[in-house]
Design a protein around this motif. Structure first.
Motif, PDB file in Angstrom:
ATOM      1  N   CYS A   1       0.844  -1.198   0.000  1.00 11.15           N
ATOM      2  CA  CYS A   1       0.000   0.000   0.000  1.00 11.15           C
ATOM      3  C   CYS A   1       0.877   1.245   0.000  1.00 11.15           C
ATOM      4  O   CYS A   1       2.070   1.181   0.285  1.00 11.15           O
ATOM      5  CB  CYS A   1      -0.937  -0.008   1.202  1.00 11.15           C
ATOM      6  N   SER A   2       0.267   2.360  -0.301  1.00 11.71           N
ATOM      7  CA  SER A   2       0.979   3.633  -0.345  1.00 11.71           C
ATOM      8  C   SER A   2       1.012   4.283   1.034  1.00 11.71           C
ATOM      9  O   SER A   2       0.241   3.917   1.924  1.00 11.71           O
ATOM     10  CB  SER A   2       0.281   4.578  -1.328  1.00 11.71           C
ATOM     11  N   TYR A   3       1.885   5.264   1.183  1.00  7.24           N
ATOM     12  CA  TYR A   3       1.909   6.049   2.415  1.00  7.24           C
ATOM     13  C   TYR A   3       0.541   6.701   2.612  1.00  7.24           C
ATOM     14  O   TYR A   3       0.035   6.763   3.730  1.00  7.24           O
ATOM     15  CB  TYR A   3       2.968   7.145   2.333  1.00  7.24           C
ATOM     16  N   GLU A   4      -0.033   7.195   1.523  1.00  2.00           N
ATOM     17  CA  GLU A   4      -1.329   7.866   1.597  1.00  2.00           C
ATOM     18  C   GLU A   4      -2.406   6.936   2.157  1.00  2.00           C
ATOM     19  O   GLU A   4      -3.220   7.350   2.987  1.00  2.00           O
ATOM     20  CB  GLU A   4      -1.742   8.370   0.216  1.00  2.00           C
ATOM     21  N   ALA A   5      -2.411   5.689   1.728  1.00  2.00           N
ATOM     22  CA  ALA A   5      -3.393   4.727   2.254  1.00  2.00           C
ATOM     23  C   ALA A   5      -3.200   4.534   3.755  1.00  2.00           C
ATOM     24  O   ALA A   5      -4.184   4.469   4.511  1.00  2.00           O
ATOM     25  CB  ALA A   5      -3.264   3.390   1.521  1.00  2.00           C
TER      26      ALA A   5
ATOM     27  N   ILE B   1       9.177   0.470  -1.541  1.00  2.00           N
ATOM     28  CA  ILE B   1       9.656   0.334  -2.920  1.00  2.00           C
ATOM     29  C   ILE B   1       9.127   1.517  -3.734  1.00  2.00           C
ATOM     30  O   ILE B   1       7.926   1.804  -3.708  1.00  2.00           O
ATOM     31  CB  ILE B   1       9.147  -0.987  -3.543  1.00  2.00           C
ATOM     32  N   ARG B   2      10.025   2.169  -4.444  1.00  2.00           N
ATOM     33  CA  ARG B   2       9.611   3.313  -5.280  1.00  2.00           C
ATOM     34  C   ARG B   2       8.657   2.840  -6.369  1.00  2.00           C
ATOM     35  O   ARG B   2       8.894   1.838  -7.032  1.00  2.00           O
ATOM     36  CB  ARG B   2      10.829   3.976  -5.900  1.00  2.00           C
ATOM     37  N   ASP B   3       7.575   3.575  -6.543  1.00  2.00           N
ATOM     38  CA  ASP B   3       6.582   3.282  -7.573  1.00  2.00           C
ATOM     39  C   ASP B   3       7.193   3.627  -8.937  1.00  2.00           C
ATOM     40  O   ASP B   3       7.567   4.775  -9.168  1.00  2.00           O
ATOM     41  CB  ASP B   3       5.329   4.120  -7.317  1.00  2.00           C
ATOM     42  N   PRO B   4       7.307   2.650  -9.839  1.00  2.00           N
ATOM     43  CA  PRO B   4       7.938   2.919 -11.136  1.00  2.00           C
ATOM     44  C   PRO B   4       7.148   3.903 -12.005  1.00  2.00           C
ATOM     45  O   PRO B   4       7.717   4.547 -12.882  1.00  2.00           O
ATOM     46  CB  PRO B   4       8.014   1.542 -11.798  1.00  2.00           C
ATOM     47  N   GLN B   5       5.863   4.043 -11.747  1.00  2.00           N
ATOM     48  CA  GLN B   5       5.038   4.945 -12.551  1.00  2.00           C
ATOM     49  C   GLN B   5       4.977   6.358 -11.976  1.00  2.00           C
ATOM     50  O   GLN B   5       4.665   7.299 -12.693  1.00  2.00           O
ATOM     51  CB  GLN B   5       3.633   4.372 -12.686  1.00  2.00           C
ATOM     52  N   GLU B   6       5.239   6.490 -10.693  1.00  2.00           N
ATOM     53  CA  GLU B   6       5.213   7.801 -10.028  1.00  2.00           C
ATOM     54  C   GLU B   6       6.402   7.841  -9.083  1.00  2.00           C
ATOM     55  O   GLU B   6       6.335   7.320  -7.974  1.00  2.00           O
ATOM     56  CB  GLU B   6       3.896   7.993  -9.275  1.00  2.00           C
ATOM     57  N   GLY B   7       7.494   8.440  -9.522  1.00  2.01           N
ATOM     58  CA  GLY B   7       8.761   8.400  -8.807  1.00  2.01           C
ATOM     59  C   GLY B   7       8.762   8.948  -7.398  1.00  2.01           C
ATOM     60  O   GLY B   7       9.648   8.651  -6.612  1.00  2.01           O
ATOM     61  N   ARG B   8       7.771   9.764  -7.050  1.00  5.61           N
ATOM     62  CA  ARG B   8       7.718  10.330  -5.696  1.00  5.61           C
ATOM     63  C   ARG B   8       6.898   9.476  -4.747  1.00  5.61           C
ATOM     64  O   ARG B   8       6.838   9.742  -3.562  1.00  5.61           O
ATOM     65  CB  ARG B   8       7.135  11.740  -5.735  1.00  5.61           C
ATOM     66  N   ARG B   9       6.267   8.439  -5.255  1.00  9.39           N
ATOM     67  CA  ARG B   9       5.390   7.587  -4.448  1.00  9.39           C
ATOM     68  C   ARG B   9       6.099   6.272  -4.131  1.00  9.39           C
ATOM     69  O   ARG B   9       6.826   5.744  -4.953  1.00  9.39           O
ATOM     70  CB  ARG B   9       4.104   7.300  -5.213  1.00  9.39           C
TER      71      ARG B   9
END
Length: 105
Positions: A38-42, A78-86
């Motif tokens: 999951c993302s930090y935002e989640a 793990i860095r999101d390959p589609q959104e480098g800041r996520r």
């Protein structure tokens, strides 16, 4: 979950450091364990935590605490390959082993 199961679950976390493993560390670990990567935002939204708290907690539960000392090695970002800041947060092998231990309670 009864009180005895809760006591056993807390004991599983206490082996890491009973005086420096805050409740929100357990909450973040359990959220990732239950929901998968999951993302930090989640994490922020689900647990009502600030971005800085989530960031510090993920680092502490990761390989290295932000202050340079060893982390718990339970999570990895793990860095999101589609959104480098996520970043996507997931369990490590050690985190999966702890999850199996908790599921066995």
């Amino acid at each position: 979950m009864g009180i005895r199961e809760l006591e056993r679950a807390l004991a599983a976390f206490s082996v890491f450091s009973p005086t420096s493993f805050p409740l929100h560390h357990a909450q973040v670990f359990l959220y990732v364990a239950r929901n998968g990567p999951c993302s930090y935002e989640a994490l922020e939204e689900a647990l009502a935590l600030s971005n800085s708290t989530v960031s510090r907690t993920v680092h502490a539960l990761g390989d290295q605490h932000r202050r340079g000392y060893d982390g718990y090695g339970l999570l990895e970002a793990i860095r999101d390959p589609q959104e480098g800041r996520r970043y996507s947060v997931r369990l490590t092998a050690k985190g999966k082993a702890l999850l199996r231990q908790l599921e066995g309670l």
